[in-house]
Design a protein around this motif. Structure first.
Motif, PDB file in Angstrom:
ATOM      1  N   ALA A 158     -15.171  31.269   5.961  1.00 22.79           N
ATOM      2  CA  ALA A 158     -15.800  31.456   4.524  1.00 22.79           C
ATOM      3  C   ALA A 158     -17.235  32.058   4.513  1.00 22.79           C
ATOM      4  CB  ALA A 158     -15.390  30.238   3.966  1.00 22.79           C
ATOM      5  N   ARG A 159     -17.806  31.331   5.193  1.00 24.36           N
ATOM      6  CA  ARG A 159     -19.427  31.543   5.268  1.00 24.36           C
ATOM      7  C   ARG A 159     -19.615  33.034   5.869  1.00 24.36           C
ATOM      8  NH1 ARG A 159     -19.896  26.399   7.712  1.00 24.36           N
ATOM      9  NH2 ARG A 159     -20.600  27.513   9.564  1.00 24.36           N
ATOM     10  N   LEU A 160     -18.937  33.472   6.747  1.00 21.93           N
ATOM     11  CA  LEU A 160     -19.049  34.859   7.224  1.00 21.93           C
ATOM     12  C   LEU A 160     -18.450  36.073   6.123  1.00 21.93           C
ATOM     13  CD1 LEU A 160     -19.371  37.102   9.254  1.00 21.93           C
ATOM     14  CD2 LEU A 160     -17.196  36.568  10.333  1.00 21.93           C
ATOM     15  N   HIS A 161     -17.413  35.768   5.382  1.00 24.06           N
ATOM     16  CA  HIS A 161     -16.683  36.419   4.301  1.00 24.06           C
ATOM     17  C   HIS A 161     -18.147  36.726   3.283  1.00 24.06           C
ATOM     18  CE1 HIS A 161     -14.523  37.849   0.984  1.00 24.06           C
ATOM     19  NE2 HIS A 161     -14.903  36.458   0.107  1.00 24.06           N
ATOM     20  N   HIS A 162     -18.803  35.470   2.850  1.00 25.21           N
ATOM     21  CA  HIS A 162     -19.590  35.624   1.816  1.00 25.21           C
ATOM     22  C   HIS A 162     -20.840  36.430   2.242  1.00 25.21           C
ATOM     23  CE1 HIS A 162     -17.402  33.151  -1.043  1.00 25.21           C
ATOM     24  NE2 HIS A 162     -17.363  32.350  -0.319  1.00 25.21           N
ATOM     25  N   ALA A 163     -21.146  36.280   3.505  1.00 24.91           N
ATOM     26  CA  ALA A 163     -22.336  36.983   4.134  1.00 24.91           C
ATOM     27  C   ALA A 163     -21.978  38.499   4.199  1.00 24.91           C
ATOM     28  CB  ALA A 163     -22.532  36.422   5.792  1.00 24.91           C
ATOM     29  N   ILE A 164     -20.629  38.839   4.579  1.00 23.52           N
ATOM     30  CA  ILE A 164     -20.404  40.233   4.478  1.00 23.52           C
ATOM     31  C   ILE A 164     -20.564  40.815   3.210  1.00 23.52           C
ATOM     32  CG2 ILE A 164     -18.336  41.743   4.714  1.00 23.52           C
ATOM     33  CD1 ILE A 164     -17.396  40.103   7.033  1.00 23.52           C
ATOM     34  N   GLY A 165     -20.071  39.964   2.245  1.00 21.57           N
ATOM     35  CA  GLY A 165     -20.293  40.625   0.702  1.00 21.57           C
ATOM     36  C   GLY A 165     -21.597  40.812   0.599  1.00 21.57           C
ATOM     37  N   ARG A 166     -22.608  39.737   0.684  1.00 21.85           N
ATOM     38  CA  ARG A 166     -24.067  39.949   0.434  1.00 21.85           C
ATOM     39  C   ARG A 166     -24.675  41.228   1.348  1.00 21.85           C
ATOM     40  NH1 ARG A 166     -23.762  34.298   0.677  1.00 21.85           N
ATOM     41  NH2 ARG A 166     -24.291  34.186   3.021  1.00 21.85           N
ATOM     42  N   GLN A 167     -24.243  41.142   2.613  1.00 17.12           N
ATOM     43  CA  GLN A 167     -24.893  42.337   3.393  1.00 17.12           C
ATOM     44  C   GLN A 167     -24.619  43.720   2.878  1.00 17.12           C
ATOM     45  OE1 GLN A 167     -25.077  41.310   7.606  1.00 17.12           O
ATOM     46  NE2 GLN A 167     -24.314  43.511   7.880  1.00 17.12           N
ATOM     47  N   PHE A 168     -23.434  43.928   2.342  1.00 11.81           N
ATOM     48  CA  PHE A 168     -23.041  45.314   2.019  1.00 11.81           C
ATOM     49  C   PHE A 168     -23.181  45.378   0.356  1.00 11.81           C
ATOM     50  CE2 PHE A 168     -21.173  44.850   6.309  1.00 11.81           C
ATOM     51  CZ  PHE A 168     -21.752  45.808   6.895  1.00 11.81           C
ATOM     52  N   LYS A 169     -23.612  44.338  -0.395  1.00 14.89           N
ATOM     53  CA  LYS A 169     -23.829  44.463  -1.631  1.00 14.89           C
ATOM     54  C   LYS A 169     -22.532  44.258  -2.481  1.00 14.89           C
ATOM     55  CE  LYS A 169     -28.434  46.589  -0.678  1.00 14.89           C
ATOM     56  NZ  LYS A 169     -28.950  45.322  -0.179  1.00 14.89           N
TER      57      LYS A 169
END
Length: 311
Positions: free
Chosen positions: A298-309
């Protein structure tokens, strides 16, 4: 690539994978229900709800826990966001938003999968439900094949990244529920019901043949756990999903220049998965390990969203 396009592609991958997993789960549960004595069959449908985190939502309907009601809830209930119909509808909406980035074959597979449910109000009995599921699986396999035949670019990498994150989540939940919930009270570990249930787990992740290739000492829970956690050769294992997340994020970083928290989390998880031993996981507590894995995913999923805006 615009962030909203990246978001649509990523979620397209997640929703198609979620629909495919739900279809396989319903199919395996129907077969287990037919084979199992009561109350094992009813418990199997309860476990299918638990795997998809839908137990409370189904209980709120006040329906009987059985094949007809649960199968309809997981396949055709448009008010349940985790049903196959709902997932395909969301996948189709995201695909329409990026229609020009997809091949004709990819779009057609999504559209045909959605049309499988046109005019249906019930999945029917066991045989009819299996036929419905087979039709859905045929189209999701068609989509998967179409993606593999498309250009290796940002479009395919975002879709496959979404699939990898979703696949990891599904396998972890499936394994956790089986290990802690599914076996009815009074049934012996290693008995007929237990073996049928572990076989069902393998069927859900398309791993029956893979298991026979890799293990020669018969069906054992320890080997199934090893296969689903640590074997990189199995596409739906946690290890394989970790491999793919690193691979696709690496491709995207080179192409887009976006590199950050998601890459670090994915590489750290991958490094741990390269060293994981299923026997150590079982001794240390499988449930806790899978809980931690799901939190990390779940943390990785949210980090992907933040990284690619597109968070």
């Amino acid at each position: 690539m615009l962030s909203r396009t990246a978001s649509s592609l990523y979620w397209l991958g997640r929703y198609i994978e979620r629909a495919d997993f739900a279809a396989r789960l319903v199919e395996a549960t129907v077969r287990l229900d037919v084979l199992s004595p009561r109350p094992a069959g009813e418990l199997a449908w309860g476990s299918a709800l638990a795997v998809t985190d839908a137990s409370e939502a189904f209980a709120a309907r006040g329906a009987h826990l059985g094949q007809q009601s649960v199968a309809r809830f997981l396949t055709l209930d448009s008010t349940h966001p985790g049903s196959i119909l709902s997932c395909l509808d969301k996948a189709r909406t995201n695909a329409r938003a990026v229609r020009t980035a997809l091949s004709r074959d990819a779009w057609t597979a999504i559209n045909r999968a959605w049309l499988v449910f046109d005019g249906r109000s019930s999945p029917g009995g066991a045989s009819a439900t299996i036929n419905l599921i087979e039709a859905v699986k045929a189209e999701t396999r068609g989509f998967e094949g179409a993606i593999h035949r498309m250009l290796r670019n940002q479009t395919t990498w975002f879709i496959r990244l979404g699939q990898a994150i979703e696949r990891a989540d599904n396998t972890a939940r499936l394994l956790d529920v089986k290990y802690h919930i599914l076996l009815p009270e009074g049934e012996p570990v290693g008995g007929v019901v237990d073996r049928d249930q572990w076989t069902t787990i393998l069927q859900t992740v398309s791993a029956v043949t893979a298991y026979r290739w890799l293990y020669s000492d018969g069906l054992t829970p320890a080997n199934v756990i090893d296969l689903l956690i640590a074997r990189h050769e199995l596409p739906r294992s946690l290890a394989a999903s970790a491999d793919e997340a690193v691979e696709f994020l690496s491709h995207l970083a080179k192409r887009t220049g976006h590199h950050g928290e998601a890459d670090r989390l994915a590489r750290a998880r991958h490094a741990r998965m390269m060293k994981v031993r299923s026997a150590d996981v079982i001794l240390g507590g499988l449930h806790q390990y899978l809980d931690d894995f799901l939190d990390e995913n779940a943390r990785l999923h949210h980090a992907i969203g933040r990284q690619f805006k597109f968070a």
